[in-house]
Design an enzyme around this catalytic site. Structure first.
Site, mmCIF file in Angstrom:
data_model
loop_
_atom_site.group_PDB
_atom_site.id
_atom_site.type_symbol
_atom_site.label_atom_id
_atom_site.label_comp_id
_atom_site.label_asym_id
_atom_site.label_seq_id
_atom_site.Cartn_x
_atom_site.Cartn_y
_atom_site.Cartn_z
ATOM 1 N N TRP A 135 65.474 83.328 49.516
ATOM 2 C CA TRP A 135 65.499 84.352 50.678
ATOM 3 C C TRP A 135 66.897 84.372 51.495
ATOM 4 O O TRP A 135 66.986 83.661 52.202
ATOM 5 C CB TRP A 135 64.202 84.102 51.410
ATOM 6 N N ARG A 404 54.216 75.994 56.130
ATOM 7 C CA ARG A 404 55.791 75.664 56.596
ATOM 8 C C ARG A 404 55.459 75.184 58.080
ATOM 9 O O ARG A 404 54.722 76.035 58.942
ATOM 10 C CB ARG A 404 56.403 76.707 56.684
#
Length: 437
Positions: A135, A404
């Site tokens: 990303w 995360r």
């Protein structure tokens, strides 16, 4: 406006741009917390969008923004100010001498766009290699190097964009005879596939030292050295995207320091602005010279603006003065211990990975098959939010959900453990509920 009217207006007027909105109206933020319209404090274990390394409303950032808005915030793009030159000098002082020149921008995607254009200009090549769970941004060239999401429904992407297999040691099929992850064989397989597809015009390899949106995947030690060697043999440049790993989050000022491999171009964003839109591209004198001679153009509205430079200087000051790199390393050790404790307690926790204050846990329904635990992940996220912890779970095709965990570098030890206590309680609640059927 009532909460009901707020959500009604949001539905009527906002363009949806990705995942569903968190079902809270956020009114303010301070330190490690954001506060909703009911006054509830939520521990922010995503640091905003993985950016607010100094927490929210840090006095130094408030002062830098206020002073810059009062005195000098924006200029004609051909003008220079003292904060910009001071930031270039300051960033260069934190980096190896090969990274001496700065281009100041605003977003990570913009920085990666500029880096890719520089690589193409400097090398005369056009092909770009990145990971298949990468990303790097949502704009043209950056999106072309992004493989984790957003590739369907928009027509052809960038010409000459190739993907390497992400070095996910938990799920990779590349194994040695003893069952250990054979990252070297996987990398050579991927590089060979790129060479077979390439027109012989590799301009750059762009990677994150730890893939964040890709599932908190840390590159094995030795991986970057092999990429460096491969790039050099093809006249290509190595670009490291440290949007989320730069400025102390991993327990080092820059994540690449662990590997001893210096990139040709380094991109910084997110953490550099501590929540404000600030980004920078760092490269060397020779690449800068070559690009300039070949007409490199990246003339944007907010290039070299003084306000972002002032903010970034304040961020660097606070990180140094408060010893936040060492704090991230120390608290990261405690975080790792807590996450391994969750792995021991809950069968749904399949893997623990990352370093410093950028770590993650992958949740699965079965440790043997590694089947994704989508329902478990969603319900734990919701249960954590009810208890006062904002978490983020990424769910990409072919893998389980990955939480995360990236609190601000200014998080206190007690806040860190409070957050982990909430996560543990949420997992226990959901595990018990699922066990009951």
């Amino acid at each position: 406006m009532s909460d009901m009217a707020f959500w009604s207006s949001a539905e009527a007027h906002l363009v949806r741009y990705g995942a569903p909105f968190t079902p809270r109206i956020i009114e303010r933020a301070a330190g490690s917390y954001v506060y909703d319209s009911l006054g509830n404090g939520l521990l922010d274990f995503t640091s905003g969008q993985m950016s607010a390394v100094l927490g929210h409303s840090h006095p130094a950032i408030v002062e830098a923004v206020s002073h810059s808005v009062r005195t000098l915030d924006h200029l004609f793009s051909g003008m220079l100010s003292r904060p910009v030159v001071a930031l270039a000098e300051r960033l260069a002082s934190t980096l190896p001498p090969q990274l001496s020149h700065m281009l100041l921008l605003t977003t990570g995607a913009e920085a990666n766009e500029a880096a890719l254009k520089m690589a193409k200009s400097a090398t005369g090549h056009f092909e770009v290699v990145s990971f298949n769970r990468s990303w790097h941004g949502m704009t043209g060239g950056a999106a072309g190097a992004t493989f984790s999401a957003g590739r369907q429904g928009y027509g052809p992407m960038s010409v000459g964009a190739y993907a390497l297999p992400t070095p996910d040691g938990y799920r990779s099929p590349f194994r040695s005879a003893d069952g250990a992850y054979d990252w070297a064989a996987e990398l050579e397989y991927g590089l060979d596939a790129v060479d077979r597809q390439s027109a012989g015009s590799i301009a750059a390899v762009i990677v994150e030292p730890i893939l964040s949106s890709g599932g908190i995947i840390e590159l094995p030690l030795g991986y970057l050295a092999r990429l460096r060697q491969w790039c050099d043999a093809r006249g290509a440049l190595l670009i490291l995207d440290e949007a989320q790993t730069g400025l102390g989050r991993t327990g080092l000022m820059y994540a690449f320091e662990r590997d001893g491999v210096v990139p040709d171009i380094l991109t910084l964003s997110k953490t550099l602005g501590a929540g404000m839109p600030v980004a920078a591209v760092m490269t060397g004198a020779e690449i800068e010279r070559r690009c300039h001679e070949r007409g490199f153009l990246f003339y944007t509205t907010h290039v070299a603006d003084p306000l972002p430079a002032a903010v970034a200087l304040a961020v660097l000051d606070v990180i140094e003065q408060e010893g936040l790199v060492a704090c991230a390393a120390a608290l990261g050790t405690q975080l790792t211990e807590r996450l391994h404790g969750l792995h021991e307690e809950f069968d749904h926790v399949g893997d623990v990975r990352g370093r410093g204050l950028l770590q993650g846990i992958e949740v699965v329904d079965d440790r043997l098959t590694k089947a994704p635990a989508e329902r478990f992940g969603v319900e734990v996220t919701e249960a954590s939010l009810r208890r006062g912890l904002h978490m983020n779970i990424g769910q990409l095709k072919g893998m389980g959900g990955v939480f995360r965990i990236a609190p601000p570098l200014t998080v206190s030890e007690s806040e860190l453990h409070q957050g982990m206590d909430i996560l543990s309680a949420a997992m226990r609640e959901v595990s018990d509920r699922l066990a009951r059927g």
